[in-house]
Each structure stands twice: as structure tokens, then as C-alpha cells.
Design a protein around this motif. Structure first.
Motif, mmCIF file in Angstrom:
data_model
loop_
_atom_site.group_PDB
_atom_site.id
_atom_site.type_symbol
_atom_site.label_atom_id
_atom_site.label_comp_id
_atom_site.label_asym_id
_atom_site.label_seq_id
_atom_site.Cartn_x
_atom_site.Cartn_y
_atom_site.Cartn_z
ATOM 1 N N ALA A 250 3.750 3.383 -14.957
ATOM 2 C CA ALA A 250 5.107 3.889 -14.775
ATOM 3 C C ALA A 250 5.479 3.939 -13.301
ATOM 4 C CB ALA A 250 5.229 5.273 -15.404
ATOM 5 N N ALA A 251 4.530 4.336 -12.464
ATOM 6 C CA ALA A 251 4.811 4.415 -11.030
ATOM 7 C C ALA A 251 5.046 3.038 -10.426
ATOM 8 C CB ALA A 251 3.667 5.126 -10.312
ATOM 9 N N LEU A 255 8.138 1.925 -8.088
ATOM 10 C CA LEU A 255 7.874 1.698 -6.664
ATOM 11 C C LEU A 255 7.949 0.241 -6.243
ATOM 12 C CD1 LEU A 255 4.838 4.153 -6.288
ATOM 13 C CD2 LEU A 255 7.214 4.561 -5.582
ATOM 14 N N ASP A 256 7.812 -0.672 -7.175
ATOM 15 C CA ASP A 256 7.790 -2.094 -6.819
ATOM 16 C C ASP A 256 9.215 -2.623 -6.634
ATOM 17 O OD1 ASP A 256 6.868 -4.588 -6.222
ATOM 18 O OD2 ASP A 256 6.223 -5.088 -8.258
ATOM 19 N N ASP A 279 -2.886 5.624 -7.418
ATOM 20 C CA ASP A 279 -3.452 4.288 -7.640
ATOM 21 C C ASP A 279 -2.378 3.212 -7.456
ATOM 22 O OD1 ASP A 279 -5.915 5.377 -8.222
ATOM 23 O OD2 ASP A 279 -5.611 5.348 -10.397
ATOM 24 N N ALA A 280 -1.194 3.448 -8.030
ATOM 25 C CA ALA A 280 -0.112 2.463 -7.919
ATOM 26 C C ALA A 280 0.305 2.277 -6.467
ATOM 27 C CB ALA A 280 1.080 2.915 -8.762
ATOM 28 N N ALA A 281 0.385 3.376 -5.726
ATOM 29 C CA ALA A 281 0.775 3.272 -4.319
ATOM 30 C C ALA A 281 -0.232 2.434 -3.541
ATOM 31 C CB ALA A 281 0.886 4.675 -3.719
ATOM 32 N N ARG A 282 -1.516 2.639 -3.793
ATOM 33 C CA ARG A 282 -2.537 1.837 -3.098
ATOM 34 C C ARG A 282 -2.385 0.357 -3.453
ATOM 35 N NH1 ARG A 282 -5.801 6.497 -3.697
ATOM 36 N NH2 ARG A 282 -6.342 5.931 -5.840
#
Length: 361
Positions: A250-251, A255-256, A279-282
Motif C-alpha cells: 500500500a505504501a 509513494l511511487d 520497507d517501501a521507503a527503502r
């Protein structure tokens, strides 16, 4: 198969003495108890039938924990594990066991099967833990007429008589949103585990938000709005469940996108979702908290060891379980509970995943 009376004849005592050896050993001398147990061992007698004893006393020595997830969830979700630790710790003091009764959403167990499971459960009372509004298992538990304590959700309605143990979810969420607002964030998004039993994923529209079927989700979303400037909209994205992988997926969708459009902060309704956001941010090369601030809810032990350590809202999970079990045990014993409705505090814990938004945003 040997019976209690067989043991009594072999030991040369009354059947009442054999019963006392198992249930009231303090009434007998050590020598008499050992004579009874020696005769029982020789005859292969393993003690009185617990079902028969339950019929005589109308007690079976077990608490039923009804929850709205699959059975594995009780052993793998850290928040559920901590809650059950509190329950079990209290239960052991009172010499009772736990019967777990899973009734997950959108499965056969959420309909007639949940009702059947509750109706057949051999327990002295129920803890209804984190159930959706009008959950069939809760309806069945109420119909049994056994002592019942509701934990977290659903919210009690006028006319409901059972005790309620919960957390001030709305105020905890308000603190989280106010923290981000104070840091200067304006583009804030909310990640919810689920808003209804269908466990849908994706952005929640107005109709979806007006029909939330879980009280905790309603209260936390209301609290987030309380902590934002009046009138500011906050997009809510459903993850379809409460795992880090679902939070990560979902993140990533949020964020993308170009820096001027993506949120500068995410309020995750649970710590597990928040860890997925990290995790998604990394994966997207975003720095937390320089590019993105993240706030969770629960303050699980693994949140302290996250990279970076997670800012979150702490709720007393073990204490909640202990109080819920203590309240149920009091009801079973015929003692009035200390409080009919108890709302435990939730408080913001600021760590390293929040900071002012990027200057360019």
C-alpha cells in the motif's frame, strides 16, 4: 476401565476420600493420599472425568477467547500475542485454561460456523476480542448467557450489559496526527488494515468511510482528523489486513510518484503496517525521516529495534489482557467487576521516524 469406586475398594477408603485426594488434598493426610494414588496407579486410573466434574460443579475451568482472525493470527501477530500473554498470566493464577475460538472475516467461520463454534464451546465465559460490529460470534456468545467481556471492539451500545475493556484509540490517534501537524506536514495519508470484513485493499472513498464496520478503525480515523487542522482532508488507504507486506504494498502505491505529489507523512493504523512503510521507503530510495515521516500504533517490542526506531502510539497490550481476564474471572465467580467500562490511555512515543517535511515539498 477402572473407576473411582474401584480405587476406593483397592485402597480401603470411601469414594469420597478418593475424590478428596484429587480435588481437596488438604483434607487428607499425606499417607492416605499416597495410598489412594498408589491404588490408582496399579489400576490404571487417571483421575476423575473432568467433564463429569464440570457437570457437577457447572464449571469447566476454561475461558473462551473469541477473535476475528484465523487461528494462526493469535500466535503470529505481536499485538495479539501480548494481549494473550496478559490473559494467560492472569488465568494461570486462577487455575483455568484458554480456548481460542477463531472467526475470521470472509470465511465460513464468520457465518454459521462461528455461531456453532461458540455454541459448542465448553467454557465458563467469553472474552470477545476485537470483533466487527454485529459479528455473528458475539451474537452467539450473548445468546449463551455465560459471563462475557468485550475487549476493544465492538463499542458497547445502549442496552449492552457486559463489561468493556478498551484503549482510548481516538485520543492516541489524535496525538499522532497532531505531532505531524506540529512538525509542519500537510500531505498526510492514513494506512488502515481494514475497514470492513471483506478486507478490501485500495483507497477508501466517502461511502466506504461512512460504513466502517470496525470500531477501532472508526475511532482512529476520527482521532487522526481531530489532530489535523479543521477541514483538512486525509486520504485513507486500506491494506486488506495487518501485515508488514500489505503495508509495504500500500505504501509503494502512495509513494511511487513525483515528490511534489506523494505524502510527506504516513499515519499507519498499526505498527506492522508502519514497518511495511519503512520497507517501501527503502525500496524506493526514500530516507526516513528526511523524505518521509512515519507513525505507527501499538508500540510493539519490534518497533524499538526498527531501522530507524519507530515513532508510534503506545497501548498497554499486556495490561489490557490481564484486566480483561480478571474482569471475566470475577464475573464467573459472581463478583461484581471493578469497572463496567474501562478505557486505558494511549500515548505518543516519539522516536526517529518523524521530522519536519522536506523543505522543497
Amino acid at each position: 476401565m477402572a473407576t473411582l469406586r474401584d480405587v476406593a475398594r483397592a485402597a480401603g477408603v470411601s469414594h469420597t476420600t478418593v475424590s478428596n485426594a484429587y480435588h481437596r488434598p488438604g483434607k487428607l493426610s499425606a499417607a492416605v493420599r499416597e495410598r489412594v494414588f498408589q491404588a490408582a496407579r496399579e489400576l490404571g486410573y487417571h483421575g476423575p472425568d473432568p467433564l463429569a466434574a464440570g457437570l457437577a460443579t457447572r464449571r469447566v475451568g476454561a475461558l473462551g477467547v473469541l477473535f476475528t482472525e484465523a487461528l494462526a493470527y493469535a500466535f503470529t501477530d505481536p499485538a495479539a500475542v501480548l494481549f494473550l500473554q496478559g490473559v494467560a498470566g492472569t488465568s494461570e493464577l486462577a487455575d483455568v485454561g484458554l480456548t481460542l475460538i477463531p472467526a475470521p472475516p470472509e470465511s465460513p467461520a464468520s457465518g454459521a460456523t462461528a455461531t456453532d463454534a461458540v455454541s459448542r464451546a465448553v467454557v465458563d465465559g467469553f472474552l470477545a476480542y476485537s470483533l466487527s460490529d454485529d459479528h455473528p460470534g458475539l451474537v452467539a456468545a450473548r445468546a449463551r448467557g455465560l459471563p462475557l467481556v468485550v475487549v476493544d471492539e465492538p463499542e458497547l451500545r445502549p442496552g449492552d450489559r457486559e463489561p468493556y475493556i478498551g484503549v482510548d484509540d481516538r485520543d492516541g490517534a489524535r496525538q499522532a496526527a497532531a505531532h505531524l501537524t506540529g512538525l509542519g506536514h500537510e500531505r498526510i495519508a492514513v494506512l488502515a488494515d481494514r475497514l470492513a470484513a471483506d478486507a478490501r485493499s485500495g483507497p477508501a472513498d466517502r461511502a466506504r468511510l461512512e460504513a466502517i464496520g470496525f470500531a477501532v478503525a472508526r475511532l482512529r480515523i476520527a482521532g487522526y482528523r481531530d489532530g489535523l487542522p479543521a477541514g483538512r482532508a486525509v486520504p485513507v488507504v486500506e491494506c486488506g489486513g495487518n501485515t508488514a507486506d500489505l503495508g509495504r504494498a500500500a505504501a509503494r502505491a502512495l509513494l511511487d510518484q513525483p515528490s511534489g505529489r506523494r505524502p510527506t507523512a504516513i499515519l499507519a493504523m498499526t505498527d506492522r503496517l508502519a514497518l511495511g512503510v519503512l520497507d517501501a521507503a527503502r525500496e524506493l530510495g526514500l530516507d526516513v525521516p528526511a523524505d518521509l515521516s512515519v507513525v505507527g500504533f501499538d508500540d510493539l517490542p519490534l518497533s524499538v529495534g526498527a531501522s530507524p526506531p519507530l515513532t508510534t502510539v503506545r497501548q498497554p497490550l499486556v495490561e489490557k489482557g490481564r484486566l480483561a481476564a480478571r474482569t471475566l474471572l470475577d464475573l464467573i465467580a459472581g463478583t461484581a467487576p471493578a469497572a463496567q467500562s474501562l478505557l486505558l490511555p494511549a500515548g505518543l512515543v516519539v522516536r526517529d521516524t518523524t521530522a519536519p517535511p522536506p523543505a522543497a515539498s
